[in-house]
Write a protein that holds these residues in place. Structure first.
Motif, short mmCIF file in Angstrom:
data_model
loop_
_atom_site.label_atom_id
_atom_site.label_comp_id
_atom_site.label_asym_id
_atom_site.label_seq_id
_atom_site.Cartn_x
_atom_site.Cartn_y
_atom_site.Cartn_z
N LEU A 259 0.80 -1.22 0.00
CA LEU A 259 0.00 0.00 0.00
C LEU A 259 0.84 1.27 0.00
O LEU A 259 0.30 2.38 0.11
N ALA A 260 2.15 1.12 -0.12
CA ALA A 260 3.08 2.23 -0.31
C ALA A 260 2.88 3.40 0.66
O ALA A 260 2.89 4.56 0.29
N GLY A 261 2.65 3.07 1.93
CA GLY A 261 2.55 4.10 2.95
C GLY A 261 1.24 4.85 3.01
O GLY A 261 1.15 5.91 3.63
N ALA A 262 0.20 4.33 2.41
CA ALA A 262 -1.11 5.01 2.39
C ALA A 262 -1.62 5.25 3.80
O ALA A 262 -1.36 4.47 4.71
N GLN A 263 -2.34 6.35 3.97
CA GLN A 263 -3.01 6.63 5.24
C GLN A 263 -4.19 7.55 5.00
O GLN A 263 -4.20 8.32 4.04
N THR A 264 -5.18 7.42 5.86
CA THR A 264 -6.38 8.24 5.75
C THR A 264 -7.04 8.35 7.11
O THR A 264 -6.77 7.55 8.01
N SER A 265 -7.91 9.32 7.25
CA SER A 265 -8.65 9.52 8.49
C SER A 265 -10.14 9.52 8.20
O SER A 265 -10.58 10.04 7.17
N LEU B 2 -11.95 -1.08 1.12
CA LEU B 2 -13.04 -1.49 2.00
C LEU B 2 -12.97 -0.74 3.33
O LEU B 2 -13.96 -0.17 3.80
N LEU B 3 -11.80 -0.73 3.96
CA LEU B 3 -11.64 -0.07 5.25
C LEU B 3 -11.85 1.44 5.15
O LEU B 3 -12.44 2.06 6.04
N VAL B 4 -11.36 2.03 4.07
CA VAL B 4 -11.58 3.47 3.87
C VAL B 4 -13.07 3.77 3.75
O VAL B 4 -13.58 4.71 4.36
N THR B 5 -13.78 2.95 3.00
CA THR B 5 -15.22 3.15 2.82
C THR B 5 -15.98 3.02 4.13
O THR B 5 -16.79 3.88 4.47
N VAL B 6 -15.74 1.95 4.87
CA VAL B 6 -16.52 1.72 6.09
C VAL B 6 -16.08 2.59 7.26
O VAL B 6 -16.77 2.64 8.27
N SER B 7 -14.97 3.28 7.12
CA SER B 7 -14.53 4.17 8.21
C SER B 7 -14.91 5.63 7.96
O SER B 7 -14.54 6.50 8.74
N ARG B 8 -15.67 5.87 6.92
CA ARG B 8 -16.13 7.24 6.68
C ARG B 8 -17.06 7.67 7.81
O ARG B 8 -17.88 6.89 8.29
N MET C 257 -13.64 7.76 10.71
CA MET C 257 -14.00 7.41 12.09
C MET C 257 -12.76 6.96 12.85
O MET C 257 -12.70 7.07 14.08
N VAL C 258 -11.79 6.42 12.12
CA VAL C 258 -10.52 5.96 12.68
C VAL C 258 -9.40 6.35 11.72
O VAL C 258 -9.64 6.70 10.56
N GLU C 259 -8.18 6.26 12.21
CA GLU C 259 -7.00 6.40 11.35
C GLU C 259 -6.74 5.03 10.73
O GLU C 259 -6.67 4.03 11.44
N VAL C 260 -6.61 4.98 9.42
CA VAL C 260 -6.28 3.74 8.72
C VAL C 260 -4.96 4.00 8.00
O VAL C 260 -4.83 4.99 7.29
N SER C 261 -3.99 3.11 8.21
CA SER C 261 -2.68 3.33 7.59
C SER C 261 -2.02 2.01 7.23
O SER C 261 -2.25 0.97 7.85
N ASP C 262 -1.21 2.09 6.19
CA ASP C 262 -0.35 0.97 5.81
C ASP C 262 0.64 0.77 6.95
O ASP C 262 1.30 1.72 7.36
N ALA C 263 0.75 -0.41 7.47
CA ALA C 263 1.69 -0.69 8.55
C ALA C 263 3.12 -0.82 8.04
O ALA C 263 4.04 -0.99 8.84
#
Length: 187
Positions: free
Chosen positions: A8-14, A172-178, A16-22
């Motif tokens: 995921l090349a360091g992707a991250q987004t905010s 999927l995680l980005v969508t459901v964490s909106r 309801m939660v912070e979602v990030s490439d580990a």
């Protein structure tokens, strides 16, 4: 030789939660008799952790060890150490009916952080999260894909999936964490 890159090349987004490439993680599948003394010694030598109990993950001074099935563990170590850890396990388990395989480049890990991380996962995983304690792990589905999830701390979780479906898991995680999609079961 090309440089390793996470799926995921360091992707991250905010949301309801912070979602990030580990990021890149060393991951080793270890199969064998989890009750054997040789297995316990090998796991300790490789990670500093003990062999975890059923559906648990243990942390050592140089890695984590997750129970995956009655004869399988997943060791999570720094990416650059994966090859050395396989060598340690191979040496420690010589003569035992066991296998250690570096699966680092076949897996992706996503980090979820925030008080509603459990709500986000509850939308996509058929897991009862009510009593899901820190250190618990489950192999399950995240919508249509195989995944393993565990709870690192009160507000931090990990999801591991095959690298080939990492983008699907991410989307999927980005969508459901909106914002606006709270389940509200775990407050």
């Amino acid at each position: 030789m090309s440089e390793a890159v996470s799926a995921l090349a360091g992707a991250q987004t905010s949301g309801m939660v912070e979602v990030s490439d580990a990021g890149l993680k060393g991951m080793i599948t270890l199969r064998g008799d989890l009750a054997s003394g040789a297995m316990a010694r090998a796991v300790k030598a490789a990670t500093g952790a003990t062999v975890p109990g059923l559906r648990r993950i243990e942390r050592g001074d140089s890695g984590q060890v997750a129970w995956m099935s009655p004869d399988e563990l997943l060791l999570v170590v720094p990416y650059g150490r994966a090859g050395a850890v396989v060598e340690i396990l191979t040496h420690e388990l010589a003569g035992e009916f066991a296998t250690a395989v570096d699966v680092s480049d076949a897996r992706a890990m996503i980090r979820l952080q925030g008080p509603q991380a459990r709500d986000v996962l509850a939308k996509i995983c058929p897991v009862d999260f009510r009593d899901f304690a820190v250190g618990d792990i489950r192999r399950t589905r995240a919508a249509q894909i195989a995944a393993a999830i565990w709870r690192e701390s009160d507000d931090e979780w990990r999801l591991v999936c095959f690298r080939s479906v990492a983008q699907y898991a991410w989307d999927l995680l980005v969508t459901v964490s909106r914002p606006g999609g709270e389940v509200g079961l775990y407050r």
